[in-house]
Write an enzyme that holds these catalytic residues in place. Structure first.
Site, PDB file in Angstrom:
ATOM      1  CG  ASP A 135      32.081  16.333   1.026  1.00  0.00           C
ATOM      2  OD1 ASP A 135      31.976  16.781   2.182  1.00  0.00           O
ATOM      3  OD2 ASP A 135      32.963  16.709   0.233  1.00  0.00           O
TER       4      ASP A 135
ATOM      5  CG  ASP B 284      32.605  21.333   4.147  1.00  0.00           C
ATOM      6  OD1 ASP B 284      33.617  21.300   3.431  1.00  0.00           O
ATOM      7  OD2 ASP B 284      31.964  22.379   4.381  1.00  0.00           O
TER       8      ASP B 284
ATOM      9  CD  GLU C 160      37.363  21.279   4.915  1.00  0.00           C
ATOM     10  OE1 GLU C 160      38.025  21.814   4.012  1.00  0.00           O
ATOM     11  OE2 GLU C 160      36.125  21.422   5.041  1.00  0.00           O
TER      12      GLU C 160
ATOM     13  CG  HIS D   8      36.905  19.983  -3.196  1.00  0.00           C
ATOM     14  ND1 HIS D   8      37.226  19.142  -2.162  1.00  0.00           N
ATOM     15  CD2 HIS D   8      36.102  20.941  -2.669  1.00  0.00           C
ATOM     16  CE1 HIS D   8      36.629  19.564  -1.055  1.00  0.00           C
ATOM     17  NE2 HIS D   8      35.941  20.653  -1.331  1.00  0.00           N
ATOM     18  CG  ASP D   9      38.170  23.520  -1.054  1.00  0.00           C
ATOM     19  OD1 ASP D   9      37.417  23.924  -1.974  1.00  0.00           O
ATOM     20  OD2 ASP D   9      37.755  23.163   0.053  1.00  0.00           O
TER      21      ASP D   9
END
Length: 543
Positions: free
Chosen positions: A102, A203, A245, A319-320
């Site tokens: 990530d 990200d 993302e 995870h969000d």
């Protein structure tokens, strides 16, 4: 140099996201770590996944749970060492699993050595690594706000300037217009490639070309120029999966992000479906019922418009995000059925599916008191809404529904204390339902959610139509059923999902004819003329 095999392996792959802090603790400090992940590779190999997307394990002050990186080329001691990371890459390979790192390239931690130098003076060589504007203390350059609340500008007395931060004040934005910044980033990426990683999740990558003077944060005018340059300098030199993302992604710019020529990324995470259950024009905390027909319209558009022109990533959770079985399923009387239905709906589509840790067990949201939450976004929102006069009960209802910590509670491995996650005190409370919902109880149960996911993963590898077939939405205006057809060269798939807790007459019976039922989330199949609550089926049809 790493081995290159441009076979686009990721089109048939299923990716599993690990949030390291909450996956498995190996040393009793209450925090998951790299060695804990290594201990569980057998579980993941059995599930059949092809790669682990690993949330950040880099050196970090942990202001935003590791998404504030202070050293891209070292591991935070809470997770282990660089040697542990190299061992994970090697051991995962032995289990036929690749590691996807990530990468946070929009910003660093304010404790990164670049920023420590940058704020010393305007003439420092690292000053222009970040986004600065002149101003007067107390009067920011404009009224832009940060995603975590407050102004997006922070005053630094040493240089008499403001720096720009789209997220936490401890996450200053990098200046991608500076070629030296880009070179540093590319060298770092290649360094990880040489260590054998299988790809990168990028990200908030659509925010790197921001123009704060024009209040442009995502999809800036130089975005695709930067992505193509980064791909040429790094990704195209290896056999990688790259997923960006992009909260601002549309089907049109997704064709650029995921161009089949490989000039940018393999795929993007788009979030158009994720914002549906909030009040229009408001924040995610402002809850609204899911508009089911709109959900169908969005999936239909992404499936049809990217076919042959791009590639989808398929996900309900990360995870969000809150747990999907609690969000759009039924986490009480129909938890198993609705979890399996949502998995069927997703995994039958074209794209690369992502399973978030615990999703394959039907893990659920939590309802904690405010002091038991750890997420900076939750804590900031709670204080801001209290100050604005919101009722505390309404604030907590929103947190229970949408808070990021719903996804961050420890993985539920078994029914022993702390769910087998740690011998110590967990960094965040374990969901109290771990005694009923855990991996140990499901792995050997052929009817479990886990084994249903395992079968779906296997089907995607067995039949080419999952990856290559076109998509046709069926029953577009039906307010209860999500059904579609996947058409391949020699075979078709018919996917039928009852999205709600009602019994319905099953349509499309004439469509499956002599077809083979590949999977169904009910064991009793005596009456296939009805769809029971949350029933889902996939039929294989010969062309």
């Amino acid at each position: 140099m790493m081995e290159i095999n441009k076979d686009q392996w990721w089109k048939k792959a299923v990716i599993y996201q690990v949030y390291p802090r909450s996956f498995q603790d190996s040393n009793g400090d209450g925090i998951g770590d790299i060695n804990g992940i290594i201990e569980r590779l057998g579980y993941l190999e059995d599930l059949g996944i092809d790669a682990i997307w690993l949330s950040p394990v880099y050196q970090s002050p942990q202001d935003d749970n590791g998404y504030d990186i202070s050293d891209y080329q070292d591991i935070d001691p809470m997770f282990g060492t660089l040697d542990d990371m190299e061992r994970l890459i090697k051991e995962a390979k032995n289990h036929h699993i690749r590691i996807i790192m990530d990468l946070v390239l929009n910003h660093t931690s304010d404790e990164h050595r670049w920023f420590l130098e940058a704020k010393k003076s305007k003439t420092n060589p690292y000053h222009d690594y970040y986004v600065w504007r002149d101003g007067v203390e107390g009067t920011p350059p404009n009224d832009m706000t940060a995603c975590f609340g407050g102004s997006a500008w922070e005053w630094v007395p040493e240089v008499q300037q403001y720096y720009f931060h789209q997220f936490s004040v401890k996450q200053p934005d990098l200046n991608w217009d500076n070629p030296k910044v880009r070179r540093e980033i590319y060298d770092m990426i290649y360094w990880w490639m040489e260590k054998g990683v299988g790809g990168f999740r990028l990200d908030v990558i659509d925010q790197i070309a921001k123009e704060p003077d024009k209040k442009i944060t995502n999809n800036g005018p130089r975005l695709h120029e930067y992505l193509r340059e980064m791909s040429r300098e790094t990704f195209q030199k290896g056999d990688l999966i790259t997923v960006g993302e992009a909260w601002g992604a549309t089907t049109e710019n997704a064709k650029q992000f995921s161009n089949p020529d490989g000039s940018e990324l393999s795929m993007v995470f788009q979030f158009e479906h994720i914002g549906l259950d909030q009040q229009e024009g408001k924040e995610k905390w402002d809850l609204a019922p899911l508009p089911f027909l709109k959900l169908k319209e969005i999936w239909n558009r992404w499936q049809t418009e990217l076919n042959r022109f791009g590639w989808n990533s398929l996900f309900w959770n990360n995870h969000d995000l809150p747990r999907i079985v609690s969000r759009w399923g039924n986490d009480k009387e129909y938890r198993a059925e609705s979890a399996k239905m949502l998995a069927t709906l997703l995994h039958g589509m074209q794209g690369t599916p992502y399973i978030y840790q615990g999703e394959e067990l039907g893990m659920t949201n939590v309802q904690y008191a405010i002091e038991d939450y750890r997420d900076i976004e939750i804590r900031n929102m709670y204080q801001e809404r209290l100050a604005k006069g919101y009722e505390e009960a309404d604030i907590m209802r929103s947190i229970h529904a949408k808070g990021r910590d719903n996804a961050r509670t420890p993985m539920q491995w078994d029914d022993t204390e702390n769910a087998g996650f740690t011998q110590g005190i967990p960094w965040i409370k374990v969901n109290p339902n771990y005694r009923e919902i855990n991996a140990e109880s499901q792995v050997n149960d052929p009817c479990s959610i886990y084994n249903y996911y395992k079968k779906l993963v296997g089907l995607r590898k067995e039949y080419d139509v999952f990856a290559e077939g076109s998509f046709q939405m069926l029953l577009q205006d039906d307010e209860d059923i999500f059904a579609y057809l996947r058409q391949g060269e020699t075979e078709n798939l018919l996917v039928i999902c009852n999205f709600y807790d009602k019994t319905l007459k099953c349509p499309l019976q004439e469509s499956w004819g002599e077809g083979t039922l590949l999977i169904c989330n009910y064991e009793d199949r005596s009456d296939m003329s009805v769809l029971r609550p949350y029933e889902a089926r996939i039929y294989l049809l010969q062309r």
